[in-house]
Each structure stands twice: as C-alpha cells, then as structure tokens.
Design a protein around this motif. Sequence first.
Motif, mmCIF file in Angstrom:
data_model
loop_
_atom_site.group_PDB
_atom_site.id
_atom_site.type_symbol
_atom_site.label_atom_id
_atom_site.label_comp_id
_atom_site.label_asym_id
_atom_site.label_seq_id
_atom_site.Cartn_x
_atom_site.Cartn_y
_atom_site.Cartn_z
ATOM 1 N N MET A 68 0.831 -1.203 0.000
ATOM 2 C CA MET A 68 0.000 0.000 0.000
ATOM 3 C C MET A 68 0.866 1.255 0.000
ATOM 4 S SD MET A 68 -3.023 -1.043 -0.190
ATOM 5 C CE MET A 68 -3.851 0.509 0.114
ATOM 6 N N SER A 69 1.925 1.186 0.779
ATOM 7 C CA SER A 69 2.820 2.338 0.853
ATOM 8 C C SER A 69 3.380 2.677 -0.525
ATOM 9 C CB SER A 69 3.946 2.039 1.834
ATOM 10 O OG SER A 69 4.904 3.059 1.813
ATOM 11 N N PHE A 72 0.701 4.236 -2.834
ATOM 12 C CA PHE A 72 0.013 5.417 -2.330
ATOM 13 C C PHE A 72 0.200 6.625 -3.241
ATOM 14 C CE2 PHE A 72 -1.107 8.577 0.952
ATOM 15 C CZ PHE A 72 -2.269 7.992 1.388
ATOM 16 N N SER A 105 -11.176 4.530 -3.214
ATOM 17 C CA SER A 105 -10.410 3.372 -2.768
ATOM 18 C C SER A 105 -11.007 2.834 -1.479
ATOM 19 C CB SER A 105 -8.949 3.741 -2.550
ATOM 20 O OG SER A 105 -8.289 2.670 -1.912
ATOM 21 N N LEU A 108 -8.341 1.822 1.132
ATOM 22 C CA LEU A 108 -7.800 2.899 1.963
ATOM 23 C C LEU A 108 -8.773 3.274 3.073
ATOM 24 C CD1 LEU A 108 -6.018 5.401 -0.457
ATOM 25 C CD2 LEU A 108 -5.001 3.920 1.267
ATOM 26 N N ARG A 130 1.203 4.605 6.549
ATOM 27 C CA ARG A 130 0.368 5.444 5.695
ATOM 28 C C ARG A 130 0.710 6.928 5.889
ATOM 29 N NH1 ARG A 130 -4.893 7.124 5.497
ATOM 30 N NH2 ARG A 130 -4.991 6.786 7.733
ATOM 31 N N ALA A 133 3.906 7.652 4.097
ATOM 32 C CA ALA A 133 3.722 7.680 2.645
ATOM 33 C C ALA A 133 3.079 8.995 2.208
ATOM 34 C CB ALA A 133 2.853 6.497 2.211
ATOM 35 N N LEU A 134 2.084 9.431 2.965
ATOM 36 C CA LEU A 134 1.438 10.698 2.630
ATOM 37 C C LEU A 134 2.425 11.858 2.751
ATOM 38 C CD1 LEU A 134 -1.056 12.327 1.927
ATOM 39 C CD2 LEU A 134 -1.656 12.371 4.351
ATOM 40 N N TRP A 137 4.765 11.854 -0.151
ATOM 41 C CA TRP A 137 4.118 12.346 -1.365
ATOM 42 C C TRP A 137 4.010 13.872 -1.332
ATOM 43 C CZ3 TRP A 137 -0.590 14.894 -2.033
ATOM 44 C CH2 TRP A 137 -1.026 15.001 -3.367
#
Lengths: 213, 213
Positions: A68-69, A72, A105, A108, A130, A133-134, A137
């Motif tokens: 998922m990471s 993302f 999603s 998520l 998560r 990762a956010l 980004w």
Amino acid sequence: MTKKANITRDRSGTERVIVAAAKRVLAEQGFSAFGVNSIARAAGCDKQLIYRYFGGLDGLIEVLGREMSDQFGDMLGPIDPATCVTYSDFIEHMLLQLLRALRQSELLLRIAAWEIADASPITRKLAQVRGAALAAWVKDQRGPIAPPTDRDVGAINAALIAAVQHLALSAHAIGEFGGVRLADEADWSRVETAVSTLVRATYSHPDASVQRG
Amino acid sequence: MTKKANITRDRSGTERVIVAAAKRVLAEQGFSAFGVNSIARAAGCDKQLIYRYFGGLDGLIEVLGREMSDQFGDMLGPIDPATCVTYSDFIEHMLLQLLRALRQSELLLRIAAWEIADASPITRKLAQVRGAALAAWVKDQRGPIAPPTDRDVGAINAALIAAVQHLALSAHAIGEFGGVRLADEADWSRVETAVSTLVRATYSHPDASVQRG
DNA sequence: AACTTTTGTCACCGAGCGGTGAAAAATATT
DNA sequence: AATATTTTTCACCGCTCGGTGACAAAAGTT
C-alpha cells in the motif's frame, strides 16, 4: 470444478494470490472479517499457507502495508505545478486529491477505519506507514513552494486532512455527516467548496494570522 | 463471594445494571466486544435477561442511544454568551467544547468509532441520534446569533466538526495524526490554536467569501 | 396453603474462530 | 528409478460467540 484450476504449484504465485485475497476481504468486508479463515477461503487455498509463507496474520499485514505504501503515490497522482503557485493552492489541491483518492479506494477507507476503531500494534504500524507515505508524497509534490512560518502549518494541515478523511469515512459508512448528506456528486461538490473556503481563508489572506484572545 | 450479593430481585434494578455494564464494556473494550456474552459477564447476570428485558442487543442499544442522547447536552456544557458575540466566536467555542467533551468521554469516542467502522442499521441509528442531539444543542446554545448566508455554513461546519472528531479518535487510538503527536496538553493546545485559526480565518474576515477558480 | 407470575440460572446447540500436527501430492535432486 | 524437498491439503483441537429451552427460586395472588 467448484474449486480453482490448480494447474501448477509455485510459491510466489500463491503468495500473490493470498495478498490479493487479503486486500479483497479487507476492502469488501472490513477488518472484522480480516482473519486467516476468511482470507484463505477467498484465496481458495488452505489457511496453513498463511502461517507458512507469512508467519501468520501479522506478517501478511506487513506485506500488505508495504505494498500500500508503494501504491500510495500513484493513487494520489501528481499535482499540476502550473495551477498551484502559492502554498494555499498547493494545500487545496492536495486535500481535494486526497479526498478523491479516499472516495474511490475502499481499501484505503477500510484501513483508515481500522486504525481508528482498533488500537493494536498492527494498526499503529499501518498508521505510521500510511502517514509516512502521505508525508513523502506531499514533500515530493511540494517542489520549491515554501510553507508559511508564522503559523503552525503542521497542526492546521493535520486538522484539514482529518476533516477530509473523516468525511470520506462517514460517507462510506452511513452516507452523511453532521446533517450533511454525502452521496452524489452534488453533495461532494459542496464539501469540496467548503474545503477550498477553509484553505483559502486560512492560507491566502495575508492578514489571516493567528489572533490573540 | 465471587459473585455479586444477590440480595433482592427487581427487574428495573437489573435493567439499570445491564445498561451500565453495556456502557462499561463499550467504553473499555470497544464495539468488537459488545455482545450478549460479554455484557452479561460484566453485569454479573445471565445473558438470557438481555433477551427478556431488551429483546436482544438491538433493544439494548436503543435504550443506550436514548440515554446518551439525553446526556449529550450535559457533556458539552453551556457556552458563555458573554464571550461569543459573533458567529465566528460561537463556532469556535462550540468546536473547542466538543473537542474537550470527546477527549474525556471514552464512550462517545467508541460510539463514534463504531459508526465509522461498521455500517449496520444499528450504527446508522446511533449516528442519527447523536447528530440530532448535537444539532439540538447547537441550536439551543446559538441564541440570537445568526449564521452568515453567503457561505455554505452547513458544509463548512460539518468539515470542522469532522476534523475535531477525527483528531480525537486518532488520538485515542494511536496517539497521533498526520505526524502530529496527540498526547499531552501541549499537543492539544496546538490543535486548539489550529482550530481557532481555521474558524477565525473563515468566519471573522469580512472578505473571506468563496473565491472563484 | 396452593397457585400463578415474575425473576433469575443452567445446560446445551451449532457455527465460526485462531492455531497445529500430520499426511498427500507435486517437484527437484541424485 | 529412487529419494529428498517443497508445496498444498486435511483433520482436528479448544475456545468464544449468539441463541434457546428447560428448570429453580423468589414474589405476588387467591
């Protein structure tokens, strides 16, 4: 004939099948159904393989978290650098893209709900992954735009992200929040306008700094 | 000696004991442990009584929802009308009191988490009841202060309430959100300032109306 | 005192859960 | 071909769950 066509045996293949089944179960049935029995049933194999290949549910969740990471950034997509020159623009676009990504999603959303509903070491780790990762980004998309230093942008942005996330969760679960319906596109248009209003009022106005008592 | 002193038999008394036990179980263990076995164990009586007196879990939850609805206003407390003359002041105070009420009521947090994590008719009803109670409290406290009409206050306030609620939930579950620690009073002070900043920027500035792309 | 009703307890059912030991079936190695 | 290793399945354990029928005991009724 009722089962899958078990043509060949390969470990990495079934590992992928199991991970995919785990995602499907979590997305479609929620974390309360997330267990060895249910996942093995969805994967069409024996639950023993989950223990052998992943060391149990925890290992499987870790793999799932890593995947998922990685995905993302793709889910959120790039931000058009031409349309956002100010920090306000950037945060606004970021929030709206996050909202759309969450809305489409189910996985998520389920993970976010899980983090909130069940305080375990597993969900803690998921939340950290998560969040990281956010953050990555955001940092990656921000470019040269610098945030203002006269306000606590960390806390403010956390509140804004929390708002977006909670509205997406509430929409998915009960279809409304605080008397506001959250179903069709018109409803979401209202929400997007509200988010834009909050961001612009907070970040665009030069004299909108923190006021004292 | 290990059990309770079962001195007398009275139905309404044990009904209260069961409701109290249900609240305790939900607050301390979350909705995943909210079942007839667990509640009867906590109440020190047989689960059969839950079926007889409440018609099962659903009836018990309904009673619980009614009680919570009644207590909701008391939990939030009154707003000092002297310190809030503008709509901005009112919303700001409302949000800060809601945040404090959520932070100190584990039961409210568990119910809110339940509503998000599990989409069932039960949680739908709970959400409606809680939303109506909050709306009634707001209307009761607002007094003569009129909201602005040039913005979608419904959507904006929903977003702000969602932010507060989600931060409280995340703090309870994992102790942070979006990289912001949510543990001691200093952390919450940051959050309160952020909420105040958002509200004031949105509602206090006369020219902070919705801008077009 | 004999009875009905209410209040509470007990024993049990089937189902699903997480988890494990052992066998079977396919593949690799010699 | 015979053997070893990997991959997969099967059968079973103990536990908790939601739910129900039968029974014991207290309280009310006549």
